[in-house]
Design a protein around this motif. Sequence first.
Motif, mmCIF file in Angstrom:
data_model
loop_
_atom_site.group_PDB
_atom_site.id
_atom_site.type_symbol
_atom_site.label_atom_id
_atom_site.label_comp_id
_atom_site.label_asym_id
_atom_site.label_seq_id
_atom_site.Cartn_x
_atom_site.Cartn_y
_atom_site.Cartn_z
ATOM 1 N N ASN A 208 0.808 -1.202 0.000
ATOM 2 C CA ASN A 208 0.000 0.000 0.000
ATOM 3 C C ASN A 208 0.847 1.260 0.000
ATOM 4 O O ASN A 208 1.736 1.386 0.831
ATOM 5 C CB ASN A 208 -0.770 0.025 1.326
ATOM 6 C CG ASN A 208 -2.236 -0.161 1.087
ATOM 7 O OD1 ASN A 208 -2.751 0.335 0.078
ATOM 8 N ND2 ASN A 208 -2.894 -0.850 1.983
ATOM 9 N N GLY A 209 0.567 2.187 -0.896
ATOM 10 C CA GLY A 209 1.268 3.462 -0.852
ATOM 11 C C GLY A 209 2.659 3.448 -1.447
ATOM 12 O O GLY A 209 3.390 4.432 -1.351
ATOM 13 N N ALA A 210 3.044 2.349 -2.083
ATOM 14 C CA ALA A 210 4.395 2.264 -2.652
ATOM 15 C C ALA A 210 4.563 3.165 -3.874
ATOM 16 O O ALA A 210 5.687 3.519 -4.239
ATOM 17 C CB ALA A 210 4.713 0.812 -3.021
ATOM 18 N N GLY A 211 3.441 3.535 -4.496
ATOM 19 C CA GLY A 211 3.516 4.407 -5.671
ATOM 20 C C GLY A 211 3.073 3.755 -6.969
ATOM 21 O O GLY A 211 3.243 4.316 -8.046
ATOM 22 N N LYS A 212 2.463 2.584 -6.864
ATOM 23 C CA LYS A 212 2.108 1.820 -8.064
ATOM 24 C C LYS A 212 1.069 2.550 -8.917
ATOM 25 O O LYS A 212 1.242 2.713 -10.126
ATOM 26 C CB LYS A 212 1.560 0.433 -7.667
ATOM 27 C CG LYS A 212 2.497 -0.342 -6.769
ATOM 28 C CD LYS A 212 1.965 -1.720 -6.398
ATOM 29 C CE LYS A 212 0.675 -1.735 -5.608
ATOM 30 N NZ LYS A 212 0.766 -1.124 -4.263
ATOM 31 N N THR A 213 -0.010 2.986 -8.266
ATOM 32 C CA THR A 213 -1.067 3.683 -9.007
ATOM 33 C C THR A 213 -0.531 4.982 -9.601
ATOM 34 O O THR A 213 -0.856 5.345 -10.739
ATOM 35 C CB THR A 213 -2.256 3.981 -8.067
ATOM 36 O OG1 THR A 213 -2.754 2.733 -7.584
ATOM 37 C CG2 THR A 213 -3.366 4.713 -8.779
ATOM 38 N N THR A 214 0.294 5.677 -8.838
ATOM 39 C CA THR A 214 0.863 6.931 -9.327
ATOM 40 C C THR A 214 1.657 6.697 -10.616
ATOM 41 O O THR A 214 1.555 7.482 -11.572
ATOM 42 C CB THR A 214 1.772 7.550 -8.236
ATOM 43 O OG1 THR A 214 1.012 7.695 -7.041
ATOM 44 C CG2 THR A 214 2.303 8.897 -8.664
ATOM 45 N N GLU B 219 -4.443 -3.245 -10.088
ATOM 46 C CA GLU B 219 -5.004 -4.114 -9.045
ATOM 47 C C GLU B 219 -6.311 -4.790 -9.426
ATOM 48 O O GLU B 219 -7.328 -4.610 -8.747
ATOM 49 C CB GLU B 219 -5.223 -3.302 -7.760
ATOM 50 C CG GLU B 219 -3.954 -2.634 -7.328
ATOM 51 C CD GLU B 219 -3.680 -2.780 -5.846
ATOM 52 O OE1 GLU B 219 -4.398 -3.540 -5.180
ATOM 53 O OE2 GLU B 219 -2.721 -2.166 -5.378
HETATM 54 P P1 ATP Z 1 -2.359 1.473 -3.258
HETATM 55 O O1 ATP Z 1 -2.163 0.052 -3.548
HETATM 56 O O2 ATP Z 1 -2.825 1.736 -1.861
HETATM 57 O O3 ATP Z 1 -3.155 2.215 -4.281
HETATM 58 P P2 ATP Z 1 0.015 2.487 -4.479
HETATM 59 O O4 ATP Z 1 1.262 1.679 -4.442
HETATM 60 O O5 ATP Z 1 -0.771 2.465 -5.709
HETATM 61 O O6 ATP Z 1 -0.889 2.089 -3.252
HETATM 62 P P3 ATP Z 1 -0.071 5.339 -4.681
HETATM 63 O O7 ATP Z 1 -1.551 5.372 -4.625
HETATM 64 O O8 ATP Z 1 0.588 5.554 -5.968
HETATM 65 O O9 ATP Z 1 0.442 3.951 -4.081
HETATM 66 O O10 ATP Z 1 0.501 6.366 -3.598
HETATM 67 C C1 ATP Z 1 1.868 6.691 -3.469
HETATM 68 C C2 ATP Z 1 2.051 7.797 -2.426
HETATM 69 O O11 ATP Z 1 1.480 9.013 -2.895
HETATM 70 C C3 ATP Z 1 1.383 7.521 -1.086
HETATM 71 O O12 ATP Z 1 2.229 7.978 -0.081
HETATM 72 C C4 ATP Z 1 0.099 8.311 -1.145
HETATM 73 O O13 ATP Z 1 -0.294 8.708 0.147
HETATM 74 C C5 ATP Z 1 0.484 9.496 -1.982
HETATM 75 N N1 ATP Z 1 -0.667 9.986 -2.767
HETATM 76 C C6 ATP Z 1 -1.395 9.282 -3.672
HETATM 77 N N2 ATP Z 1 -2.372 10.037 -4.214
HETATM 78 C C7 ATP Z 1 -2.266 11.254 -3.646
HETATM 79 C C8 ATP Z 1 -2.981 12.484 -3.782
HETATM 80 N N3 ATP Z 1 -4.005 12.618 -4.642
HETATM 81 N N4 ATP Z 1 -2.580 13.522 -3.014
HETATM 82 C C9 ATP Z 1 -1.551 13.417 -2.152
HETATM 83 N N5 ATP Z 1 -0.827 12.289 -1.985
HETATM 84 C C10 ATP Z 1 -1.173 11.222 -2.698
#
Ligand code: ATP
Length: 233
Positions: free
Chosen positions: A36-42, A160
């Motif tokens: 969770n939160g690793a940055g994958k979606t970003t 996911e």
């Molecule tokens: P998940 O599986 O929970 O979606 P993830 O690996 O896809 O996790 P991201 O959603 O890319 O992770 O988030 C990466 C980091 O960026 C996290 O620390 C998150 O809190 C932060 N983040 C994501 N979206 C935003 C946003 N809209 N505004 C501020 N911070 C964000």
Amino acid sequence: MLKVEELNVYYDKIHAVKGVSFEVRDGEICTLIGANGAGKTTILQTISGLLRPKSGKISFDGVDITGHSPNKILVRGLAQVPESRRVFGQMTVLENLEMGAFTRRDTAGIREDLEMVFHSFPRLKERLRQPAGTLSGGEQQMLAMGRALMSRPKMLLLDEPSMGLAPILVDEIFSIIRQVNKTGVTVLLVEQNATKALEIADYSYVLSTGKIVSSGEGRSLLTDASVRSAYLG
Ligand code: ATP
């Protein structure tokens, strides 16, 4: 086919993606795993043009697509299936699928691809006139994938797909991803379900707090001690 170089993405002051580089080769299934939160979606949203990187370069099919609009990127053949399968709930299954082809004008080809989607997802065919919002979670995931396939992409970005689904449906979705890949569609898959993602992958990258910390052939990472302890329990 896809090359990401030194990508940096911020949300204001939060440095979510820190100098990430990776490559997806033509025809393969590549997975990006991490907690969770690793940055994958970003990373996926930056590739598909929904977010702009602060720096770095993204090339697709030899063309620099960094900062291009989502529409332009879709037309190039890169389609995203969003997290939590956002389908258009008020529209029918058929209308959702037709929306997926909005960039195309080749009526015969669209018809052909509809048949292909029905072949992969027979359950959608049985529910063509049903509002998408009334489908089960697994069916909505199938519809989101079907809709992306209607753009006839060269490459699919999947965020996911297993999230919130019963194990038997997860197996079904993964087997469909394999089938789609066999038809020649390159796949980049982002998953928290690391075991599944590594089993299906030709190549995988492990992401932790915005950085790639490990990579290798999917099956080899399944037996990697550090990956096992961190992600596979
Ligand atoms: P998940 O599986 O929970 O979606 P993830 O690996 O896809 O996790 P991201 O959603 O890319 O992770 O988030 C990466 C980091 O960026 C996290 O620390 C998150 O809190 C932060 N983040 C994501 N979206 C935003 C946003 N809209 N505004 C501020 N911070 C964000």
